[in-house]
Design an enzyme around this catalytic site. Structure first.
Site, PDB file in Angstrom:
ATOM      1  N   HIS A 165       0.825  -1.212   0.000  1.00  0.00           N
ATOM      2  CA  HIS A 165       0.000   0.000   0.000  1.00  0.00           C
ATOM      3  C   HIS A 165       0.860   1.265   0.000  1.00  0.00           C
ATOM      4  O   HIS A 165       1.229   1.777   1.049  1.00  0.00           O
ATOM      5  CB  HIS A 165      -0.890  -0.039   1.254  1.00  0.00           C
ATOM      6  CG  HIS A 165      -1.980   0.968   1.258  1.00  0.00           C
ATOM      7  ND1 HIS A 165      -3.102   0.825   2.030  1.00  0.00           N
ATOM      8  CD2 HIS A 165      -2.136   2.148   0.602  1.00  0.00           C
ATOM      9  CE1 HIS A 165      -3.897   1.855   1.852  1.00  0.00           C
ATOM     10  NE2 HIS A 165      -3.322   2.683   0.991  1.00  0.00           N
ATOM     11  N   HIS A 183       1.448   5.240  -2.055  1.00  0.00           N
ATOM     12  CA  HIS A 183       0.978   6.266  -2.998  1.00  0.00           C
ATOM     13  C   HIS A 183       2.223   7.031  -3.450  1.00  0.00           C
ATOM     14  O   HIS A 183       2.699   7.903  -2.723  1.00  0.00           O
ATOM     15  CB  HIS A 183       0.016   7.235  -2.306  1.00  0.00           C
ATOM     16  CG  HIS A 183      -1.211   6.595  -1.734  1.00  0.00           C
ATOM     17  ND1 HIS A 183      -2.414   6.593  -2.395  1.00  0.00           N
ATOM     18  CD2 HIS A 183      -1.430   5.940  -0.566  1.00  0.00           C
ATOM     19  CE1 HIS A 183      -3.332   5.971  -1.649  1.00  0.00           C
ATOM     20  NE2 HIS A 183      -2.752   5.560  -0.534  1.00  0.00           N
ATOM     21  N   ARG A 197       2.461   8.905  -6.130  1.00  0.00           N
ATOM     22  CA  ARG A 197       2.076  10.233  -6.659  1.00  0.00           C
ATOM     23  C   ARG A 197       2.428  10.480  -8.114  1.00  0.00           C
ATOM     24  O   ARG A 197       2.268  11.614  -8.588  1.00  0.00           O
ATOM     25  CB  ARG A 197       2.722  11.360  -5.828  1.00  0.00           C
ATOM     26  CG  ARG A 197       2.512  11.261  -4.341  1.00  0.00           C
ATOM     27  CD  ARG A 197       1.078  11.506  -3.985  1.00  0.00           C
ATOM     28  NE  ARG A 197       0.848  11.684  -2.563  1.00  0.00           N
ATOM     29  CZ  ARG A 197      -0.252  11.289  -1.949  1.00  0.00           C
ATOM     30  NH1 ARG A 197      -1.207  10.662  -2.624  1.00  0.00           N
ATOM     31  NH2 ARG A 197      -0.417  11.495  -0.673  1.00  0.00           N
ATOM     32  N   HIS A 241     -10.933   1.036   0.507  1.00  0.00           N
ATOM     33  CA  HIS A 241     -10.836   2.078   1.532  1.00  0.00           C
ATOM     34  C   HIS A 241     -12.233   2.252   2.109  1.00  0.00           C
ATOM     35  O   HIS A 241     -13.148   2.677   1.408  1.00  0.00           O
ATOM     36  CB  HIS A 241     -10.353   3.393   0.909  1.00  0.00           C
ATOM     37  CG  HIS A 241     -10.237   4.514   1.897  1.00  0.00           C
ATOM     38  ND1 HIS A 241      -9.071   5.195   2.118  1.00  0.00           N
ATOM     39  CD2 HIS A 241     -11.148   5.082   2.722  1.00  0.00           C
ATOM     40  CE1 HIS A 241      -9.262   6.123   3.043  1.00  0.00           C
ATOM     41  NE2 HIS A 241     -10.529   6.075   3.427  1.00  0.00           N
ATOM     42  N   HIS A 270      -6.080  -0.597   5.608  1.00  0.00           N
ATOM     43  CA  HIS A 270      -5.870   0.187   6.839  1.00  0.00           C
ATOM     44  C   HIS A 270      -7.000   0.132   7.862  1.00  0.00           C
ATOM     45  O   HIS A 270      -7.655   1.148   8.126  1.00  0.00           O
ATOM     46  CB  HIS A 270      -5.504   1.644   6.517  1.00  0.00           C
ATOM     47  CG  HIS A 270      -6.246   2.298   5.378  1.00  0.00           C
ATOM     48  ND1 HIS A 270      -7.600   2.208   5.220  1.00  0.00           N
ATOM     49  CD2 HIS A 270      -5.797   3.073   4.354  1.00  0.00           C
ATOM     50  CE1 HIS A 270      -7.949   2.894   4.146  1.00  0.00           C
ATOM     51  NE2 HIS A 270      -6.875   3.417   3.604  1.00  0.00           N
ATOM     52  N   ASP A 303       0.675   2.498   3.792  1.00  0.00           N
ATOM     53  CA  ASP A 303      -0.119   3.629   3.313  1.00  0.00           C
ATOM     54  C   ASP A 303       0.791   4.858   3.168  1.00  0.00           C
ATOM     55  O   ASP A 303       0.412   5.976   3.527  1.00  0.00           O
ATOM     56  CB  ASP A 303      -1.310   3.935   4.235  1.00  0.00           C
ATOM     57  CG  ASP A 303      -2.375   4.760   3.510  1.00  0.00           C
ATOM     58  OD1 ASP A 303      -2.192   5.060   2.317  1.00  0.00           O
ATOM     59  OD2 ASP A 303      -3.374   5.112   4.147  1.00  0.00           O
TER      60      ASP A 303
HETATM   61  O1  DOR Z   1      -4.393   9.443   4.506  1.00  0.00           O
HETATM   62  C1  DOR Z   1      -4.590   9.090   3.357  1.00  0.00           C
HETATM   63  N1  DOR Z   1      -3.817   9.529   2.357  1.00  0.00           N
HETATM   64  N2  DOR Z   1      -5.586   8.253   3.089  1.00  0.00           N
HETATM   65  C2  DOR Z   1      -5.969   7.968   1.840  1.00  0.00           C
HETATM   66  O2  DOR Z   1      -6.940   7.283   1.654  1.00  0.00           O
HETATM   67  C3  DOR Z   1      -5.264   8.537   0.693  1.00  0.00           C
HETATM   68  C4  DOR Z   1      -3.909   8.966   1.065  1.00  0.00           C
HETATM   69  C5  DOR Z   1      -3.329   9.905   0.041  1.00  0.00           C
HETATM   70  O3  DOR Z   1      -3.292   9.527  -1.131  1.00  0.00           O
HETATM   71  O4  DOR Z   1      -2.924  10.997   0.405  1.00  0.00           O
HETATM   72 ZN    ZN Z   2      -3.849   4.660   0.967  1.00  0.00          ZN
END
Ligand code: DOR
Ligand code: ZN
Length: 465
Positions: free
Chosen positions: A64, A66, A68, A182, A240, A320
């Protein structure tokens, strides 16, 4: 040219055991795993590393992140974040679709793969985003090359929420791939936010975040996802989990067998580092740095999640990893961006929890390396086995170090762990047999990881498919 590397006298942690032995890497694969001290491999090695006092684990598979890329690269990109991953012992990342454009079409996925091919230093796989518009097409996804479907039942960064009951039903019915969801009830969150703004005005204090993104909002949405998965016999991985209450939804699992032989429940839960490390008492100290969705909850929730690492209710640990610039983190509960960078310090943090007696190191390897591979049917990774790809991390206990900002490799350049003293060090990270991280440094900026692949045999075995 083949290169053989012999790592000897390390404590190897794999498949529920920890034993002193040797690993022989041949080129990009593990060739031999031998038990005992000063083992002699069948063929001579070009390089020998005496790892006395160290532990070797399978490289972490972070299910998990991100990263970007594309579209939000002012916050993070594949180059910077994959270096942070390697520095943290993470050899494979499974990346989420809420970038710009969202990874919710074949074209967007192809674009993202091209970016990772050019810039990712570790191995990678991608989730395909479910939207109200593409729910029909989900059964046509390339199953050998896609991790799973990511579904936002609650809104978060990127506004990818699928709202209508029909669309949700279609996503659950049409996805053979695991659906990572989610879960937060957005109507409830919105109502809580309206009430908070009435009370506090536009600047809602950060401490309110855990009351706005509440326990009830999580429970209600997670219960609905589990109900839908039972009804449609879908493979569900709830992302999460943040409350003690949600854990009861993961008791009495229904198993299926996978390629590795480990039975995998059809419905599983992931816990992420923020919810294991922090609770609402930490807002005083860390403010919006620990603002994430779902929110961190009470100390009792945090402790219940820690306990559930040991009894099967939690199947994987992810990070995450969700970087934002420090500027984006301003504005209190209503405006500060949600998300925490974590990928570089997840393994070190969890090893500290091993020292604290929260879980064993064998269990850590199960939850961070084996189970992500099992949950998503990853091919040839996640274990220390002859023939498997040589994704490995060498760590050393009892070597304290304190996190200074200059050590952070993530582009955002901050961490909620700054100033924290860790007790284990990542000495080396091998990605596909290549020593990418060594004594604090990325060894070769030009090394690139691979797109991981997935087995598909299990799809044939299950009635609904
Ligand atoms: O805290 C979070 N940040 N939860 C999410 O679901 C997305 C993530 C983000 O991409 O910033
Ligand atoms: Zn996430």
């Amino acid at each position: 040219m083949h290169k053989r590397v012999h790592i000897k006298n390390a404590t190897i942690v794999n498949e529920g055991r920890a034993f002193v032995g040797s690993i022989i890497i041949d080129d990009d694969r593990i060739d031999e795993v031998l038990e005992g001290r000063d083992c002699r491999p069948e063929l001579p090695a070009d390089e020998i590393f005496d790892a006395e006092g160290c532990y070797v684990l399978p490289g972490v598979i972070d299910d998990h992140v991100h990263f970007r890329d594309p579209g939000l690269t002012r916050k993070a990109d594949f180059d910077t974040e994959s270096k942070a991953a390697a520095a943290g012992g993470v050899t494979t990342v499974l990346d989420m679709p809420n970038c710009i454009p969202p990874t919710a079409s074949k074209q967007a996925l192809a674009e993202k793969i091209a970016i990772a091919q050019a810039h990712s230093h570790v191995n990678y796989g991608f989730f395909f985003g479910a939207t109200s518009e593409n729910a029909e097409e989900l059964h046509n996804i390339n199953k050998r090359k896609t991790v799973g479907v990511k579904l936002f039942m609650g809104n978060s960064t990127g506004n990818l929420r699928v709202e209508s009951a029909e669309a949700l039903q279609t996503v659950f019915s049409n996805s053979k791939l695991p659906i990572m969801v989610h879960c937060e009830d957005t109507d409830m969150v919105d109502a809580n936010m309206r009430a908070a703004k009435e009370k506090f005005g536009e600047h809602v204090p950060i401490e309110e975040h855990s009351r706005i993104r509440s326990e009830e909002a999580c429970y209600r949405s997670t219960a609905e996802a589990v109900r839908l998965a039972r009804e449609t016999n879908a493979r569900l991985h709830v992302a999460h989990i943040s409350t003690a209450r949600e854990l009861e939804l993961f008791e009495n699992p229904v198993y299926e067998k996978t390629h590795g032989g480990v039975p995998v429940p059809r419905i599983t839960a992931e816990v992420c580092l923020p919810h294991l490390l922090f609770c609402d008492e930490d807002y005083k100290r860390l403010g919006a740095r620990i603002k994430c969705n779902p929110s961190v909850k009470t100390r009792a929730d945090r402790d219940a999640l820690r306990a559930a690492l040991n009894d099967g209710r939690i199947f994987c640990i992810g990070t995450d990893h969700a970087p934002h610039t420090i500027d984006d983190k301003r504005g209190g509960a209503s405006k500060a961006a949600s998300g925490i960078p974590m990928v570089q310090f997840s393994l070190c943090s969890m090893l500290d929890l091993v020292d604290e007696g929260v879980l064993t190191i064998e269990r850590l390897v199960q939850l961070m390396c084996h189970n992500p591979a099992e949950r998503f049917y990853v091919e040839n990774r996640g274990y220390i086995r002859p023939g498997y790809m040589a994704d490995l991390v060498i760590v050393k206990p009892k070597t304290p170090w304190t996190l200074a900002t200059r050590m952070i490799l993530s582009k955002c350049n901050w961490s909620p762990m700054e100033g924290h003293t860790f007790h284990w060090r990542i000495l080396r990270t091998y990605v596909n047999g290549f020593m990418l991280f060594h004594n604090g440094h990325i060894t070769d900026e030009n090394y690139h990881g691979q797109q991981i692949t997935f087995t598909t045999d299990h799809f044939k075995r299950v009635d609904r498919d």
